[in-house]
Scaffold this motif. Structure first.
Motif, mmCIF file in Angstrom:
data_model
loop_
_atom_site.group_PDB
_atom_site.id
_atom_site.type_symbol
_atom_site.label_atom_id
_atom_site.label_comp_id
_atom_site.label_asym_id
_atom_site.label_seq_id
_atom_site.Cartn_x
_atom_site.Cartn_y
_atom_site.Cartn_z
ATOM 1 N N GLU A 7 -7.280 10.614 5.706
ATOM 2 C CA GLU A 7 -7.516 9.486 6.133
ATOM 3 C C GLU A 7 -6.163 7.817 4.982
ATOM 4 O OE1 GLU A 7 -10.321 5.858 7.446
ATOM 5 O OE2 GLU A 7 -10.142 8.035 7.089
ATOM 6 N N VAL A 8 -6.270 8.219 3.634
ATOM 7 C CA VAL A 8 -5.330 7.970 2.889
ATOM 8 C C VAL A 8 -3.925 8.710 2.682
ATOM 9 C CG1 VAL A 8 -5.198 6.670 0.390
ATOM 10 C CG2 VAL A 8 -7.602 7.049 1.299
ATOM 11 N N ARG A 9 -2.907 7.723 2.986
ATOM 12 C CA ARG A 9 -2.115 7.993 2.993
ATOM 13 C C ARG A 9 -1.096 8.152 1.270
ATOM 14 N NH1 ARG A 9 2.292 9.343 5.664
ATOM 15 N NH2 ARG A 9 4.046 7.837 4.343
ATOM 16 N N LYS A 10 -0.346 8.899 0.654
ATOM 17 C CA LYS A 10 0.137 9.072 0.476
ATOM 18 C C LYS A 10 1.808 9.112 0.114
ATOM 19 C CE LYS A 10 -3.857 10.202 -3.100
ATOM 20 N NZ LYS A 10 -4.298 11.004 -4.121
ATOM 21 N N PRO A 12 5.823 9.153 -0.877
ATOM 22 C CA PRO A 12 7.230 8.360 -0.358
ATOM 23 C C PRO A 12 6.334 7.174 1.275
ATOM 24 C CG PRO A 12 7.812 9.522 -0.537
ATOM 25 C CD PRO A 12 6.342 9.814 -0.551
ATOM 26 N N TRP A 13 6.907 5.677 1.004
ATOM 27 C CA TRP A 13 6.946 5.394 2.385
ATOM 28 C C TRP A 13 7.826 4.722 3.114
ATOM 29 C CZ3 TRP A 13 3.317 0.335 2.090
ATOM 30 C CH2 TRP A 13 2.110 0.331 1.551
ATOM 31 N N THR A 14 6.936 4.735 4.356
ATOM 32 C CA THR A 14 7.995 4.914 5.378
ATOM 33 C C THR A 14 8.495 3.056 5.955
ATOM 34 O OG1 THR A 14 6.387 4.239 7.508
ATOM 35 C CG2 THR A 14 7.117 6.503 6.482
ATOM 36 N N GLU A 15 9.760 3.347 6.378
ATOM 37 C CA GLU A 15 10.305 1.426 6.625
ATOM 38 C C GLU A 15 9.331 0.441 7.664
ATOM 39 O OE1 GLU A 15 14.173 -1.072 8.563
ATOM 40 O OE2 GLU A 15 13.618 1.640 8.080
ATOM 41 N N GLN A 16 8.164 1.416 8.197
ATOM 42 C CA GLN A 16 7.313 0.998 8.815
ATOM 43 C C GLN A 16 6.036 0.536 8.026
ATOM 44 O OE1 GLN A 16 8.950 3.718 9.611
ATOM 45 N NE2 GLN A 16 9.006 3.909 11.721
ATOM 46 N N GLU A 17 6.049 0.608 6.842
ATOM 47 C CA GLU A 17 5.372 0.851 6.265
ATOM 48 C C GLU A 17 5.215 -0.722 5.355
ATOM 49 O OE1 GLU A 17 1.971 4.330 4.968
ATOM 50 O OE2 GLU A 17 4.223 4.401 4.211
ATOM 51 N N ASP A 18 6.456 -0.707 5.928
ATOM 52 C CA ASP A 18 6.906 -1.736 3.907
ATOM 53 C C ASP A 18 7.056 -3.180 5.072
ATOM 54 O OD1 ASP A 18 7.610 -0.109 1.993
ATOM 55 O OD2 ASP A 18 9.087 0.095 2.222
ATOM 56 N N ILE A 19 7.479 -2.919 6.258
ATOM 57 C CA ILE A 19 6.847 -3.651 7.051
ATOM 58 C C ILE A 19 5.841 -4.619 6.981
ATOM 59 C CG2 ILE A 19 7.963 -4.951 9.298
ATOM 60 C CD1 ILE A 19 10.228 -2.955 9.259
ATOM 61 N N LEU A 20 5.259 -3.795 7.895
ATOM 62 C CA LEU A 20 3.714 -3.796 7.585
ATOM 63 C C LEU A 20 3.401 -5.059 6.586
ATOM 64 C CD1 LEU A 20 1.590 -3.892 10.166
ATOM 65 C CD2 LEU A 20 1.317 -1.785 9.086
ATOM 66 N N LEU A 21 3.035 -4.115 5.800
ATOM 67 C CA LEU A 21 3.132 -4.303 4.486
ATOM 68 C C LEU A 21 3.568 -6.480 3.924
ATOM 69 C CD1 LEU A 21 1.212 -4.454 1.883
ATOM 70 C CD2 LEU A 21 2.895 -3.515 0.716
ATOM 71 N N ILE A 22 5.160 -6.220 4.062
ATOM 72 C CA ILE A 22 5.260 -7.459 3.765
ATOM 73 C C ILE A 22 4.902 -8.680 5.189
ATOM 74 C CG2 ILE A 22 7.720 -8.885 3.932
ATOM 75 C CD1 ILE A 22 8.682 -6.200 3.933
ATOM 76 N N ASN A 23 4.061 -8.174 5.898
ATOM 77 C CA ASN A 23 4.012 -9.329 7.133
ATOM 78 C C ASN A 23 2.234 -9.183 6.780
ATOM 79 O OD1 ASN A 23 6.265 -8.575 8.303
ATOM 80 N ND2 ASN A 23 5.075 -7.797 10.163
ATOM 81 N N PHE A 24 1.626 -8.799 6.125
ATOM 82 C CA PHE A 24 0.368 -8.832 5.520
ATOM 83 C C PHE A 24 0.254 -9.875 4.585
ATOM 84 C CE2 PHE A 24 -0.626 -6.496 9.653
ATOM 85 C CZ PHE A 24 -1.994 -7.118 9.872
ATOM 86 N N VAL A 25 1.261 -9.253 3.518
ATOM 87 C CA VAL A 25 1.468 -10.185 2.592
ATOM 88 C C VAL A 25 1.636 -11.564 2.426
ATOM 89 C CG1 VAL A 25 2.434 -10.379 0.126
ATOM 90 C CG2 VAL A 25 1.843 -8.386 0.574
ATOM 91 N N LYS A 165 9.855 10.224 3.718
ATOM 92 C CA LYS A 165 9.758 11.406 3.483
ATOM 93 C C LYS A 165 8.230 12.028 2.969
ATOM 94 C CE LYS A 165 14.157 13.205 3.077
ATOM 95 N NZ LYS A 165 15.101 12.234 2.708
ATOM 96 N N ASN A 166 7.772 13.320 3.544
ATOM 97 C CA ASN A 166 6.971 14.193 3.332
ATOM 98 C C ASN A 166 7.381 14.647 1.663
ATOM 99 O OD1 ASN A 166 4.994 13.239 5.427
ATOM 100 N ND2 ASN A 166 5.810 14.715 6.332
ATOM 101 N N ILE A 167 5.968 14.676 0.994
ATOM 102 C CA ILE A 167 6.317 15.159 -0.081
ATOM 103 C C ILE A 167 5.725 16.747 -0.150
ATOM 104 C CG2 ILE A 167 6.729 13.632 -1.693
ATOM 105 C CD1 ILE A 167 3.569 13.566 -2.174
ATOM 106 N N GLU A 168 5.917 17.902 -1.096
ATOM 107 C CA GLU A 168 5.472 18.815 -1.096
ATOM 108 C C GLU A 168 5.569 18.953 -2.566
ATOM 109 O OE1 GLU A 168 5.474 21.598 0.912
ATOM 110 O OE2 GLU A 168 5.666 20.911 2.269
#
Length: 255
Positions: A7-10, A12-25, A165-168
């Motif tokens: 359910e919960v992503r952890k 680094p943020w992707t560009e898509q996530e950033d834009i989505l967040l900016i929009n909703f903020v 990127k995903n993190i290991e």
DNA sequence: AAATTAATCAACCGCCCAGTT
DNA sequence: GAACTGGGCGGTTGATTAATT
């Protein structure tokens, strides 16, 4: 029933996530982070959203190295307030507590290491100073909080250089100094070197106000249109038929 | 050129506090 | 007034990049 991990992503943020967040903020303001996280479709915690916004996406943020004036101010304020990073950050428009914290940690560790080299190697850090000479945190220091303003100011979203990127998780060896070591090392030296710079610094210069909804970062991303893959989430933009109306979303947020 | 080390910075965690119920 | 919840803060970790060997 999804697991929490699904359910919960952890990471680094992707560009898509950033834009989505900016929009909703921009739609709902930089409060109610939990609700924003839910209504946006981001599989992030509210905390994570807030952190991303405050430390990276906010249009008022400066980028790049601290100026000599800012460095001086950090030293000055740290001598007064100790590790009150957010408080210090409020006095440096465009800088975040995280940024200042990182700066301090990096540069002070370097200083401490240089100092240690300069000092006779026979003096170990364990007996260099006692626990009584600890961090100079002085919460009781009289400060006019009323004048404190957020670093938020107007400005542009200069760039979105994102990793995504995903993190290991890879365990690594010991880093070296602990924060306590650093504080102990620098405590004595720094105090003697600090020179007040308030002559060139005024409260007014930090009297910023939080910009209203419209900001350059909105323009920056408002002309982009994309969707995340599949059912996960999608970017909502005004005009899109699936874009939630202000009333709908507001109703969601306010209950 | 490859390996190693150091520096930088984004992000998470856990705790605390203030506001709400 | 107690319990709950959301948000803020400081500390820490780990990935990436730059510099050095």
């Amino acid at each position: 029933m999804k697991t929490v991990d699904e359910e919960v992503r952890k990471g680094p943020w992707t560009e898509q996530e950033d834009i989505l967040l900016i929009n909703f903020v921009h739609l709902f303001g930089d409060r109610r982070w939990d609700s924003i996280a839910k209504v946006s479709g981001l599989n992030r915690t509210g905390k994570s959203c807030r952190l991303r916004w405050v430390n990276y996406l906010h249009p008022g943020l400066k980028r790049g190295k601290l100026t000599p004036q800012e460095e001086k101010l950090v030293l000055e304020l740290h001598s007064k307030w100790g590790n009150r990073w957010s408080r210090i950050a409020r006095k440096l428009p465009g800088r975040t507590d995280n940024e200042i914290k990182n700066y301090w940690r990096t540069h002070m560790r370097k200083k401490a290491q240089e100092k240690k080299r300069a000092i006779s190697p026979s003096i170990s850090s364990s007996n260099y100073c006692s626990s009584s000479s600890n961090v100079t945190v002085m919460n009781s220091f009289p400060v006019q909080d009323s004048g404190e303003a957020s670093f938020y100011d107007t400005g542009g979203l200069d760039k979105l250089d994102l990793g995504g990127k995903n993190i290991e998780v890879v365990k690594e060896g010991e880093k070296g100094y602990s924060m306590d070591d650093i504080w102990k090392d620098i405590d004595l030296s720094e105090k003697s070197n600090i020179t007040p710079i308030y002559g060139s610094y005024s409260e007014e210069s930090c009297n910023f106000s939080y910009p209203s909804v419209a900001s350059p970062s909105w323009e920056y991303c408002s002309d982009t249109l994309w969707r995340l893959d599949g059912e996960e989430s999608k970017l909502f933009l005004p005009g899109d038929e699936s874009f939630p109306s202000y009333e709908d979303a507001r109703a969601f947020l306010t209950g």
